[in-house]
Motif scaffolding. Structure first.
Motif, PDB file in Angstrom:
ATOM      1  N   PRO A   1      -7.280 -20.168 -15.440  1.00 59.36           N
ATOM      2  CA  PRO A   1      -7.728 -19.886 -13.973  1.00 59.36           C
ATOM      3  C   PRO A   1      -9.164 -18.729 -14.011  1.00 59.36           C
ATOM      4  O   PRO A   1      -9.056 -17.964 -14.878  1.00 59.36           O
ATOM      5  N   PRO A   2      -9.976 -19.205 -13.328  1.00 60.60           N
ATOM      6  CA  PRO A   2     -11.320 -18.271 -13.417  1.00 60.60           C
ATOM      7  C   PRO A   2     -10.951 -16.898 -13.231  1.00 60.60           C
ATOM      8  O   PRO A   2     -11.368 -16.113 -13.893  1.00 60.60           O
ATOM      9  N   THR A   3      -9.755 -16.436 -12.570  1.00 61.02           N
ATOM     10  CA  THR A   3      -9.668 -15.162 -12.324  1.00 61.02           C
ATOM     11  C   THR A   3      -9.257 -14.551 -13.329  1.00 61.02           C
ATOM     12  O   THR A   3      -9.597 -13.328 -13.794  1.00 61.02           O
ATOM     13  N   ASP A   4      -8.383 -15.392 -14.343  1.00 64.60           N
ATOM     14  CA  ASP A   4      -8.075 -14.556 -15.758  1.00 64.60           C
ATOM     15  C   ASP A   4      -9.001 -14.562 -16.765  1.00 64.60           C
ATOM     16  O   ASP A   4      -9.258 -13.606 -17.426  1.00 64.60           O
TER      17      ASP A   4
ATOM     18  N   ARG B   1     -10.464 -11.124 -18.592  1.00 61.21           N
ATOM     19  CA  ARG B   1     -10.600 -11.031 -19.708  1.00 61.21           C
ATOM     20  C   ARG B   1     -11.978 -10.747 -20.212  1.00 61.21           C
ATOM     21  O   ARG B   1     -12.108  -9.885 -21.397  1.00 61.21           O
ATOM     22  N   LEU B   2     -12.854 -11.097 -19.613  1.00 60.90           N
ATOM     23  CA  LEU B   2     -14.155 -10.826 -19.914  1.00 60.90           C
ATOM     24  C   LEU B   2     -14.943  -9.499 -19.473  1.00 60.90           C
ATOM     25  O   LEU B   2     -15.766  -9.056 -19.688  1.00 60.90           O
ATOM     26  N   GLY B   3     -14.133  -9.044 -18.427  1.00 56.03           N
ATOM     27  CA  GLY B   3     -14.415  -7.521 -17.878  1.00 56.03           C
ATOM     28  C   GLY B   3     -15.160  -7.665 -16.605  1.00 56.03           C
ATOM     29  O   GLY B   3     -16.023  -6.797 -16.306  1.00 56.03           O
ATOM     30  N   HIS B   4     -15.473  -8.745 -15.938  1.00 58.07           N
ATOM     31  CA  HIS B   4     -16.034  -8.863 -14.884  1.00 58.07           C
ATOM     32  C   HIS B   4     -15.510  -9.672 -13.687  1.00 58.07           C
ATOM     33  O   HIS B   4     -14.472 -10.233 -13.927  1.00 58.07           O
ATOM     34  N   GLY B   5     -16.336  -9.911 -12.703  1.00 56.40           N
ATOM     35  CA  GLY B   5     -15.661 -10.598 -11.611  1.00 56.40           C
ATOM     36  C   GLY B   5     -15.797 -12.150 -11.505  1.00 56.40           C
ATOM     37  O   GLY B   5     -16.701 -12.771 -12.410  1.00 56.40           O
ATOM     38  N   VAL B   6     -15.054 -12.716 -10.814  1.00 57.64           N
ATOM     39  CA  VAL B   6     -15.435 -14.282 -10.930  1.00 57.64           C
ATOM     40  C   VAL B   6     -16.695 -14.710 -10.245  1.00 57.64           C
ATOM     41  O   VAL B   6     -16.897 -15.756 -10.771  1.00 57.64           O
TER      42      VAL B   6
ATOM     43  N   TRP C   1     -12.754 -21.887 -21.827  1.00 53.93           N
ATOM     44  CA  TRP C   1     -11.538 -21.429 -21.127  1.00 53.93           C
ATOM     45  C   TRP C   1     -11.222 -21.968 -19.553  1.00 53.93           C
ATOM     46  O   TRP C   1      -9.923 -22.698 -19.518  1.00 53.93           O
ATOM     47  N   PRO C   2     -12.373 -21.972 -18.701  1.00 51.26           N
ATOM     48  CA  PRO C   2     -11.897 -22.600 -17.455  1.00 51.26           C
ATOM     49  C   PRO C   2     -11.702 -24.280 -17.574  1.00 51.26           C
ATOM     50  O   PRO C   2     -10.822 -24.991 -16.907  1.00 51.26           O
ATOM     51  N   SER C   3     -12.388 -25.014 -18.645  1.00 49.79           N
ATOM     52  CA  SER C   3     -12.198 -26.307 -18.810  1.00 49.79           C
ATOM     53  C   SER C   3     -11.012 -26.897 -19.302  1.00 49.79           C
ATOM     54  O   SER C   3     -10.271 -27.786 -19.138  1.00 49.79           O
ATOM     55  N   VAL C   4      -9.951 -25.922 -20.003  1.00 54.20           N
ATOM     56  CA  VAL C   4      -8.965 -26.295 -20.446  1.00 54.20           C
ATOM     57  C   VAL C   4      -7.730 -25.614 -19.476  1.00 54.20           C
ATOM     58  O   VAL C   4      -6.399 -25.641 -19.974  1.00 54.20           O
ATOM     59  N   GLY C   5      -8.172 -25.222 -18.504  1.00 55.99           N
ATOM     60  CA  GLY C   5      -7.039 -24.706 -17.457  1.00 55.99           C
ATOM     61  C   GLY C   5      -6.719 -23.426 -17.313  1.00 55.99           C
ATOM     62  O   GLY C   5      -5.862 -22.761 -16.563  1.00 55.99           O
TER      63      GLY C   5
ATOM     64  N   VAL D   1     -19.607 -13.417 -10.839  1.00 57.52           N
ATOM     65  CA  VAL D   1     -20.169 -13.172 -12.178  1.00 57.52           C
ATOM     66  C   VAL D   1     -19.957 -14.379 -13.215  1.00 57.52           C
ATOM     67  O   VAL D   1     -20.781 -14.957 -13.762  1.00 57.52           O
ATOM     68  N   LEU D   2     -18.884 -14.617 -13.458  1.00 59.54           N
ATOM     69  CA  LEU D   2     -18.220 -15.780 -14.359  1.00 59.54           C
ATOM     70  C   LEU D   2     -18.826 -16.852 -13.889  1.00 59.54           C
ATOM     71  O   LEU D   2     -19.353 -17.729 -14.792  1.00 59.54           O
ATOM     72  N   LEU D   3     -18.731 -17.486 -12.556  1.00 57.41           N
ATOM     73  CA  LEU D   3     -19.497 -18.616 -12.333  1.00 57.41           C
ATOM     74  C   LEU D   3     -20.660 -18.703 -12.376  1.00 57.41           C
ATOM     75  O   LEU D   3     -21.422 -19.771 -12.476  1.00 57.41           O
ATOM     76  N   ARG D   4     -21.533 -17.581 -12.020  1.00 57.50           N
ATOM     77  CA  ARG D   4     -22.873 -17.369 -12.047  1.00 57.50           C
ATOM     78  C   ARG D   4     -23.371 -17.649 -13.401  1.00 57.50           C
ATOM     79  O   ARG D   4     -24.301 -18.495 -13.902  1.00 57.50           O
ATOM     80  N   VAL D   5     -22.785 -16.988 -14.511  1.00 58.67           N
ATOM     81  CA  VAL D   5     -23.279 -17.013 -15.884  1.00 58.67           C
ATOM     82  C   VAL D   5     -22.791 -18.233 -16.628  1.00 58.67           C
ATOM     83  O   VAL D   5     -23.712 -18.760 -17.243  1.00 58.67           O
ATOM     84  N   TYR D   6     -21.760 -18.812 -16.331  1.00 57.94           N
ATOM     85  CA  TYR D   6     -21.063 -19.842 -17.148  1.00 57.94           C
ATOM     86  C   TYR D   6     -20.932 -21.148 -16.415  1.00 57.94           C
ATOM     87  O   TYR D   6     -20.408 -21.974 -16.997  1.00 57.94           O
TER      88      TYR D   6
END
Length: 54
Positions: A15-18, A22-27, A9-13, A29-34
């Motif tokens: 936004p990390p916040t979205d 949608r995944l139910g956690h903060g940015v 998802w972030p690779s296709v544009g 956590v998103l950046l750390r995990v993915y």
């Protein structure tokens, strides 16, 4: 399922916040995990930076 679907998802544009919402956690956590799954698209980003500086 979400762990398989989310990394592109972030690779296709999307936004990390979205993505994080949608995944139910903060940015953070998103950046750390993915972070290792996100393709930064260096050429595209370099073009955008060049355009902004012009």
């Amino acid at each position: 399922m979400r762990h398989a679907a989310a990394p592109p998802w972030p690779s296709v544009g999307v936004p990390p916040t979205d993505v994080a919402r949608r995944l139910g956690h903060g940015v953070a956590v998103l950046l750390r995990v993915y972070a290792n799954c996100i393709d930064g698209g260096d050429d595209s980003m370099n073009d955008k930076i060049g355009e902004a500086l012009a």
